[in-house]
Design an enzyme around this catalytic site. Structure first.
Site, mmCIF file in Angstrom:
data_model
loop_
_atom_site.group_PDB
_atom_site.id
_atom_site.type_symbol
_atom_site.label_atom_id
_atom_site.label_comp_id
_atom_site.label_asym_id
_atom_site.label_seq_id
_atom_site.Cartn_x
_atom_site.Cartn_y
_atom_site.Cartn_z
ATOM 1 C CD GLU A 32 -3.075 1.055 0.473
ATOM 2 O OE1 GLU A 32 -2.396 2.006 0.044
ATOM 3 O OE2 GLU A 32 -4.310 1.066 0.492
ATOM 4 C CG ASN A 118 -6.781 4.201 4.611
ATOM 5 O OD1 ASN A 118 -6.470 4.426 3.449
ATOM 6 N ND2 ASN A 118 -7.154 2.993 5.025
ATOM 7 C CD GLU A 142 -4.723 -4.007 6.704
ATOM 8 O OE1 GLU A 142 -5.192 -2.859 6.780
ATOM 9 O OE2 GLU A 142 -4.749 -4.690 5.665
ATOM 10 C CG ASN A 176 -9.307 3.691 1.310
ATOM 11 O OD1 ASN A 176 -8.139 3.982 1.170
ATOM 12 N ND2 ASN A 176 -9.697 2.468 1.649
ATOM 13 C CG ASP A 230 -7.411 1.234 -1.210
ATOM 14 O OD1 ASP A 230 -7.065 2.272 -0.617
ATOM 15 O OD2 ASP A 230 -7.178 0.107 -0.756
#
Length: 302
Positions: A32, A118, A142, A176, A230
């Site tokens: 990510e 995030n 996570e 997100n 995302d």
């Protein structure tokens, strides 16, 4: 087999039909938060469940950048070239100074702990914007399981002078990815609440942003037809590139789906980079991919 799914003739101007999607890293648990640093010609990204941050360069490939990442997720560069990171474990946003020290930019709102920051972006005025869904406190995978203290999952702005973050968008289920248009007058935010509630639409919304950082006039921009949105990025021409279950979806400024870059794993996030800014780096589940495109990031190379 082509890696492209063209839906609009305008897509041809953004891709190289013969370009190959290359896997340049693998073996991650959930990759990510990619961010490119032009001065060092390196990509940094998070491997969230593995509790580490990774570095990629053309010379060395993938190596560990930070072993103890406090479950880092999204990353960005601020206008001074410093790394800004969201941490599920710390439930905070930090900035890595040029000498390596870390400064906490935000950890609380209205006297209560944040959920689990995030994704994050920085505006040219020095303000930092981030999303705060609950993914990092839903389990111990996570981050650390905990009950949320905030009344919801919001989008926040940290002023250039610092201080408590201000909630600028408060009507998402799980906000997100986020990004600005090239002129920074539009803020795009991805809604990923369908990850846990199928009744939440997988939509990207857009908001008007004033010079003073106030946000308003929220409306739907585009829907993702495979999976959910995302990480998102705008290119220099105002097209929006979004992660999805089947690859990267590319939308024109008017919201029309131009086409897709197909990827064999679920995509989590993307960024532009490389020596000329025309490489699209893709974090996708267990792997890192790159493909040459005919686009660069909004604001490149700042």
């Amino acid at each position: 087999m082509s890696i492209y799914d063209q839906r609009d003739p305008r897509f041809r101007s953004l891709i190289h039909p013969n370009a190959q999607l290359r896997q340049i890293g693998s073996g991650f648990e959930w990759a990510e938060g990619p961010v490119w640093f032009p001065a060092a010609q390196m990509l940094l990204f998070s491997d969230i469940p593995a509790h580490r941050m990774m570095r990629w360069t053309a010379e060395t490939g993938c190596t560990v950048f930070r072993e103890d990442s406090d479950y880092s997720n999204g990353n960005t560069r601020d206008p001074s070239g410093r790394l800004v990171t969201c941490h599920h474990g710390l439930r905070a946003v930090t900035r890595t100074e040029h000498d390596g020290r870390r400064t906490v930019l935000a950890s609380h709102h209205a006297g209560k702990r944040l959920n689990s920051p995030n994704d994050v972006i920085a505006r040219s005025d020095g303000s930092v914007w981030f999303t705060d869904p609950t993914y990092g406190i839903l389990s111990d995978l996570e981050g650390y399981r905990a009950s949320p203290e905030q009344d919801g999952s919001f989008v926040y702005r940290i002023s250039p002078e610092g201080g408590d973050p201000v909630a600028v968008v408060t009507d998402f289920t799980q906000p997100n990815g986020l990004c600005f248009s090239p002129d920074e007058r539009l803020l795009y935010v991805a809604e990923s609440g369908s990850s846990h509630n199928p009744d939440v639409p997988p939509v990207i919304r857009v908001f008007d942003v004033s010079e003073d950082g106030t946000v308003g006039n929220g409306r739907d921009f585009a829907m993702i037809d495979k999976g959910l949105p995302d990480g998102i990025r705008c290119d220099a021409r105002g097209n929006l590139w979004s992660s999805a279950a089947d690859g990267v979806h590319v939308f024109a400024p008017d919201g029309a789906l131009l086409g897709k870059v197909l990827v064999p794993e679920v995509v989590s996030n993307i960024c532009f980079g490389g020596p000329r800014g025309n490489r699209l780096f893709i974090t996708a589940t267990t792997s890192l991919y790159v493909v040459a495109v005919d686009a660069t990031a909004a604001g490149w190379p700042a």
